[in-house]
Structure formats: C-alpha cells, structure tokens
Design a protein around this motif. Sequence first.
Motif, short mmCIF file in Angstrom:
data_model
loop_
_atom_site.label_atom_id
_atom_site.label_comp_id
_atom_site.label_asym_id
_atom_site.label_seq_id
_atom_site.Cartn_x
_atom_site.Cartn_y
_atom_site.Cartn_z
N THR A 177 56.13 43.22 43.44
CA THR A 177 56.60 42.31 42.39
C THR A 177 55.98 42.70 41.05
O THR A 177 54.78 42.92 40.95
N ILE A 178 56.82 42.77 40.03
CA ILE A 178 56.37 43.03 38.66
C ILE A 178 56.44 41.73 37.88
O ILE A 178 57.49 41.09 37.83
N ALA A 179 55.33 41.32 37.30
CA ALA A 179 55.26 40.08 36.54
C ALA A 179 54.66 40.37 35.17
O ALA A 179 53.62 41.01 35.07
N GLY A 180 55.35 39.90 34.14
CA GLY A 180 54.84 40.10 32.78
C GLY A 180 54.77 41.55 32.38
O GLY A 180 53.90 41.93 31.58
N GLY A 181 55.63 42.39 32.96
CA GLY A 181 55.64 43.81 32.61
C GLY A 181 54.52 44.60 33.25
O GLY A 181 54.26 45.74 32.84
N ARG A 182 53.85 44.06 34.27
CA ARG A 182 52.74 44.75 34.91
C ARG A 182 52.89 44.66 36.42
O ARG A 182 53.43 43.69 36.95
N VAL A 183 52.39 45.68 37.10
CA VAL A 183 52.41 45.73 38.56
C VAL A 183 50.97 45.68 39.06
O VAL A 183 50.08 46.30 38.47
N ASN A 184 50.73 44.93 40.12
CA ASN A 184 49.39 44.78 40.66
C ASN A 184 49.18 45.73 41.84
O ASN A 184 50.12 46.01 42.60
N ALA A 185 47.96 46.19 41.98
CA ALA A 185 47.59 47.08 43.09
C ALA A 185 46.16 46.80 43.48
O ALA A 185 45.34 46.37 42.66
N ASP A 186 45.85 47.03 44.76
CA ASP A 186 44.51 46.82 45.29
C ASP A 186 43.88 48.15 45.65
O ASP A 186 44.54 49.04 46.19
N VAL A 187 42.59 48.29 45.34
CA VAL A 187 41.84 49.51 45.61
C VAL A 187 40.68 49.18 46.54
O VAL A 187 39.89 48.27 46.26
N GLU A 188 40.61 49.91 47.65
CA GLU A 188 39.49 49.77 48.58
C GLU A 188 38.37 50.72 48.16
O GLU A 188 38.60 51.92 48.00
N VAL A 189 37.18 50.18 47.98
CA VAL A 189 36.01 50.98 47.59
C VAL A 189 34.90 50.73 48.60
O VAL A 189 34.42 49.59 48.72
N PRO A 190 34.51 51.74 49.37
CA PRO A 190 33.43 51.53 50.34
C PRO A 190 32.13 51.12 49.64
O PRO A 190 31.76 51.67 48.60
N ASP A 191 31.48 50.13 50.22
CA ASP A 191 30.16 49.68 49.74
C ASP A 191 30.20 49.23 48.28
O ASP A 191 29.23 49.39 47.54
#
Length: 325
Positions: free
Chosen positions: A230-244
């Motif tokens: 879903t794109i809201a307000g002209g932006r797309v969200n994404a999640d980044v997994e970072v160990p520790d």
Amino acid sequence: MKAFVLVLALCALGLPRLALAEAAFAVAPTEVTDWKTVYGQIAAKDMIPARARLGGTLVSLSVTEGDLVTAGQELGKVVDAKIAFQINAIDAQIAALESQLANARADLTRGEALKARGVMTAQAYDALRTQVSVLTQQIEAQKASRQVTEQQATEGAVLAPIAGRVLEVPVARGAVVMAGETVATVGGGGVFLRLSVPERFAATLHAGDAITIETGGASVAGTLAKVYPTIAGGRVNADVEVPDLKSDFVGERVLVKLPLARRQAFIVPARLLHTRSGLDFLRVRAADAVTERAVVPGPKQVIDGVEMVEIVSGLSGGEEVLGDE
C-alpha cells in the motif's frame, strides 16, 4: 668496468617502469550500485495495549514509561464501587430465598404427613414439592450471579499482555477509565527498522536486498524483510531486519542506505587520483603514451576493502591508470 656500469644504469632505468607496470590499473566498465540515504525509524515488533477490562476508577498504577514488564504482570488496578453493592444485594436475595425455602420444606414435610393419612391430594403435594425445587434453583442462580460479579471485581487488575518495555502510559492514578480503554502500551518481541520511501523508488525495493545502516558512527548490515503493497501519501513503507539491533528509544531515527539501481561505470582506486589547483588528474597510459588526464570524479565506495572512486568523465575504457612516478 664500463660494461658493468652500463648494465647498472639500464637496470636503474628499468626498475621504475616495472614498478609502474605493477601499479597499473586497467580501466574497464564495472557494475556499481546506486545507493540512496533515507531515515529509518526504530519500531517495536509487537505494540500491544494493556486495556482496562472493567470500567471504574484507577486506584493504583505501578508502572511508568520505560519500565520493563513480564507477561501477565499487574500494571494497575481498576475498582468499581458498584460491584460491592451488587454483591450485597445478591447476598440479601439469597438470604430471602433461603428463608422461603425453609418454609417451603416445612410445608412439604407437613404435606407428606397429611398425604399419608389421605387428607391431602396428590396434586397439592406435587405443588409443594415443585415449590421447594423452584426455590432451590433460584438460590443456585443467585449464587452463580454472585460468582459472575466477583469475577468482574477480579478483572479490575490491568495485566501486561506481553513481556517488554512500557512505551506509553496515557492515564494517571485516580482517573476514571472505561472498559476497553488503554492504560499502558507495551512494546516487545524485539525491534526493527521501518522505512518510508518515496513511491518513485518502490519498484527498486525487493525483499532480501542487503541494506546498510549507520548507527553510532559504525555501519551495520541488514536485510529488507518486507515491502508493504500500500502506498499512502506518496510513500511506500518497508521493514528492515537488523541482527542485534539495540535501542533504548523506540521511534529513534537512523540513517539507512538503500540499493536503488545497478549500472555500468568506470571506477579506479581512490589513491590513484590526484588533485591540483582544484582539478582532479589521473596518470593514464594509452597507446604506449603516458599522460596526465583531467577527470571528473564521482562518489566513492569501498569494494573488497579497497576505496574506489567512480570517474564520471575523462575515461573511455581500455586505458591503464598508473600510480605516482
């Protein structure tokens, strides 16, 4: 003797050329990655509100923002003063029904004696027995109602839904809360980075891409775990997994480098680039001729532990870049 001196002179002339040959870097198109630096926000994987299950007055509140809690820990207590009166009313009803039941049992005992002598009809005797059964069941119903009310009183305890850190406490002790109202919000399950990227870059984001995160002056590698559709307000969200990934502040912003595109470019070791009078030069050997060529450098990046610089203009490929004379 002259021959020996001549040999030494030739060797002296040849050594620099051998050194230059060893230091030469062949220019060829190389695939490079274009990176975009954006801000990511640290978020808790699970953010669950601890809600009041009972409407009433918040008489105790034992946590504040930042406290660590365990699952099921009591965070506060809500008391509804009406519950005590309801229990008293039920107890009074039970007492009245027990008095009626005592009279009904006495009537039933007399009825049994009269029926044995043939004075009372079977119909009248059955009515007395039914009356005793009805009052008994009414007393059981009132006792069950009392248990329900007592259970409501125990639900005044506000419990932590998960183990984690208290992120928000929107109410204060003494406040009147409604059933279902949030008393505290608990974050747990670890943390991750939430990105909000302009939609023009949405097509370049893919789950599994390597991500670089700048934290405390050091670079940490992460993986793009999820891209939301879903794109809201002209932006797309994404999640980044970072160990520790560790942070004492949920919502903290950190710099994240995203790979946006791959293209062909000319790159050379940054140590071979020289700057004089505001201009950048490379010693280039092409067609057996060594010249200093003015170039326009681009961004730098580290490849296999070597700092490389992109040459935007000044090289065409096939040349050899030499080190210092």
